[in-house]
Scaffold this motif. Structure first.
Motif, mmCIF file in Angstrom:
data_model
loop_
_atom_site.group_PDB
_atom_site.id
_atom_site.type_symbol
_atom_site.label_atom_id
_atom_site.label_comp_id
_atom_site.label_asym_id
_atom_site.label_seq_id
_atom_site.Cartn_x
_atom_site.Cartn_y
_atom_site.Cartn_z
ATOM 1 N N VAL A 130 42.542 -58.217 56.452
ATOM 2 C CA VAL A 130 41.799 -57.211 57.203
ATOM 3 C C VAL A 130 40.311 -57.331 56.894
ATOM 4 C CG1 VAL A 130 41.469 -54.738 57.559
ATOM 5 C CG2 VAL A 130 43.779 -55.668 57.251
ATOM 6 N N MET A 131 39.514 -57.486 57.933
ATOM 7 C CA MET A 131 38.066 -57.613 57.790
ATOM 8 C C MET A 131 37.425 -56.237 57.746
ATOM 9 S SD MET A 131 35.328 -59.777 60.095
ATOM 10 C CE MET A 131 35.291 -58.710 61.527
ATOM 11 N N MET A 132 36.790 -55.931 56.624
ATOM 12 C CA MET A 132 36.009 -54.704 56.523
ATOM 13 C C MET A 132 34.533 -55.063 56.421
ATOM 14 S SD MET A 132 35.883 -51.725 53.565
ATOM 15 C CE MET A 132 37.157 -50.668 54.252
ATOM 16 N N LEU A 133 33.690 -54.345 57.140
ATOM 17 C CA LEU A 133 32.248 -54.478 57.019
ATOM 18 C C LEU A 133 31.767 -53.277 56.224
ATOM 19 C CD1 LEU A 133 31.740 -57.042 58.534
ATOM 20 C CD2 LEU A 133 33.288 -55.644 59.914
ATOM 21 N N ALA A 134 31.137 -53.534 55.090
ATOM 22 C CA ALA A 134 30.775 -52.458 54.177
ATOM 23 C C ALA A 134 29.297 -52.515 53.847
ATOM 24 C CB ALA A 134 31.593 -52.554 52.890
ATOM 25 N N GLY A 135 28.648 -51.365 53.953
ATOM 26 C CA GLY A 135 27.242 -51.248 53.582
ATOM 27 C C GLY A 135 26.997 -49.924 52.900
ATOM 28 N N PRO A 136 25.775 -49.654 52.517
ATOM 29 C CA PRO A 136 25.471 -48.386 51.840
ATOM 30 C C PRO A 136 25.791 -47.151 52.684
ATOM 31 C CG PRO A 136 23.658 -49.938 51.586
ATOM 32 C CD PRO A 136 24.598 -50.536 52.582
ATOM 33 N N LYS A 234 28.773 -36.955 60.969
ATOM 34 C CA LYS A 234 30.167 -37.395 60.998
ATOM 35 C C LYS A 234 30.489 -38.333 59.841
ATOM 36 C CE LYS A 234 32.005 -35.695 64.870
ATOM 37 N NZ LYS A 234 33.282 -34.937 64.911
ATOM 38 N N ARG A 235 29.499 -39.135 59.433
ATOM 39 C CA ARG A 235 29.773 -40.151 58.418
ATOM 40 C C ARG A 235 30.161 -39.548 57.077
ATOM 41 N NH1 ARG A 235 25.030 -42.617 60.548
ATOM 42 N NH2 ARG A 235 23.912 -42.393 58.569
ATOM 43 N N SER A 236 29.815 -38.300 56.848
ATOM 44 C CA SER A 236 30.180 -37.656 55.589
ATOM 45 C C SER A 236 31.625 -37.173 55.573
ATOM 46 C CB SER A 236 29.255 -36.467 55.325
ATOM 47 O OG SER A 236 29.422 -35.461 56.321
ATOM 48 N N ALA A 255 23.487 -51.935 62.802
ATOM 49 C CA ALA A 255 22.345 -51.085 63.103
ATOM 50 C C ALA A 255 21.889 -50.316 61.869
ATOM 51 C CB ALA A 255 22.689 -50.114 64.234
ATOM 52 N N LEU A 256 22.849 -49.894 61.052
ATOM 53 C CA LEU A 256 22.529 -49.080 59.879
ATOM 54 C C LEU A 256 22.235 -49.909 58.637
ATOM 55 C CD1 LEU A 256 25.299 -46.375 60.358
ATOM 56 C CD2 LEU A 256 22.839 -45.966 60.496
ATOM 57 N N GLY A 261 24.701 -55.476 54.668
ATOM 58 C CA GLY A 261 26.088 -55.449 55.102
ATOM 59 C C GLY A 261 26.900 -56.572 54.490
ATOM 60 N N VAL A 262 28.103 -56.237 54.047
ATOM 61 C CA VAL A 262 29.000 -57.197 53.419
ATOM 62 C C VAL A 262 30.309 -57.228 54.199
ATOM 63 C CG1 VAL A 262 30.306 -57.771 51.325
ATOM 64 C CG2 VAL A 262 27.990 -56.824 51.139
ATOM 65 N N ASN A 263 30.800 -58.428 54.449
ATOM 66 C CA ASN A 263 32.120 -58.636 55.029
ATOM 67 C C ASN A 263 33.081 -58.864 53.869
ATOM 68 O OD1 ASN A 263 34.452 -59.699 56.182
ATOM 69 N ND2 ASN A 263 33.380 -61.084 57.569
#
Length: 311
Positions: A130-136, A234-236, A255-256, A261-263
């Motif tokens: 499963v590919m997750m894109l994770a950032g701050p 919403k993000r909270s 965009a954020l 961003g990390v995959n």
């Protein structure tokens, strides 16, 4: 902890220079130890002949912004060697620099992408990687990935949503230390279908999957309209979003958090991360590529590997 293995990516892209930049600042940034797989000559040129530790492997001349068959072959060989070494226990995880999928497919027609190769190498079905894109600011997961938009409605299913949500929930706990993950699931259609007036996928597929997940103890909510799901207020309310298709997940993340961003591939027996950007052939070798996402990928891989080792 054993070092991370960093694959070269396409050596004609920005991979070598952002790896070199991460190495130059490793002590200041407190990065975990890492070694580069192959490309000793390439890395020496990209780093101004700085001594970056590496493992013998595929190599060639450093020719930024000039991708060709040889650069694609080097990228694939470095990637395969990094994965094999990590599976063999020589490294604590693998960080993959960007590759050009179409270029590798020219030399290896079965190649679809790095995530799919990782799943195959680990003996898993591709639906389990499963590919997750994770950032701050955000963590997103595309339910469907490298496919045409026209194919998405036929590819989503209750089983796929349930299967991948379980993988995401376990990873949020084990890899990110979130004890009780909250997972928001997006709708497919505008306004989440608007009670069936814009499509029935939410009614027939997504909502029943969410109901089953909640019955199994997963804190899943939705289907949420995607146009409001990524607003600040919403993000909270969630720890990760499962989106229905590639751009629904990647557009808000980029965009954020484009530069950080990390995959990260969830569901694997090994740790794998990658910067969430491409080869950037157009700026390769000009000294303007930002290494932030590579630095974030190395940092995240080290953190996840440490949690797994201590878990």
């Amino acid at each position: 902890m054993k070092p991370l293995a960093v694959s070269l990516g396409d050596p004609a892209g920005v991979g070598p220079e952002i790896i070199a930049a991460a190495w130059a600042d490793r002590d200041k940034l407190g990065l975990p130890p890492f070694v580069v797989i192959g490309g000793s000559q390439i890395m020496a040129s990209a780093a101004g002949h700085a001594d970056i530790p590496g493992i013998d492997g595929p190599d060639g001349d450093y020719r930024p912004a000039r991708p060709d068959e040889q650069s694609a072959q080097i990228a694939l060989a470095s990637l395969e060697q990094a994965i094999a070494g990590t599976l063999a226990g020589h490294f604590s995880g693998v960080v993959t620099a960007p590759v050009a999928k179409s270029a590798i497919a020219q030399v290896s027609p079965a190649f679809i992408g790095q995530t799919e190769l990782l799943a195959d190498s680990c003996g898993l079905g591709r639906e389990s990687a499963v590919m997750m894109l994770a950032g701050p600011s955000l963590k997103t997961v595309p339910l469907t990935v490298h496919c045409a938009i026209a194919d998405v409605p036929d590819l989503i299913s209750q089983d796929l949503i349930i299967h991948r949500t379980h993988i995401v929930a376990r990873a949020l706990q084990a890899d990110f230390g979130i004890a009780a993950p909250r997972i928001a699931i997006a709708g497919l259609n505008p306004h989440a279908g608007e009670d069936g007036r814009m499509g029935r996928e939410e009614i027939d597929i997504i909502a029943p999957a969410i109901a089953q997940l909640r019955g199994e103890g997963i804190d899943a909510t939705g289907p949420h309209p995607a146009d409001t799901l990524f607003a600040p207020h919403k993000r909270s309310t969630y720890d990760a979003v499962i989106a229905m298709y590639h751009d629904q997940a990647l557009v808000p993340l980029k965009a954020l958090d484009f530069d950080e961003g990390v995959n990260i591939t969830l569901g694997l027996p090994i740790v794998r991360t990658s910067p969430d950007h491409g080869t950037a052939f157009d700026i390769a070798g000009q000294g303007i590529a930002r290494p932030d996402a590579m630095i974030a990928a190395i940092r995240m891989a080290g953190e996840v590997a440490s949690r797994r080792a201590n878990g």
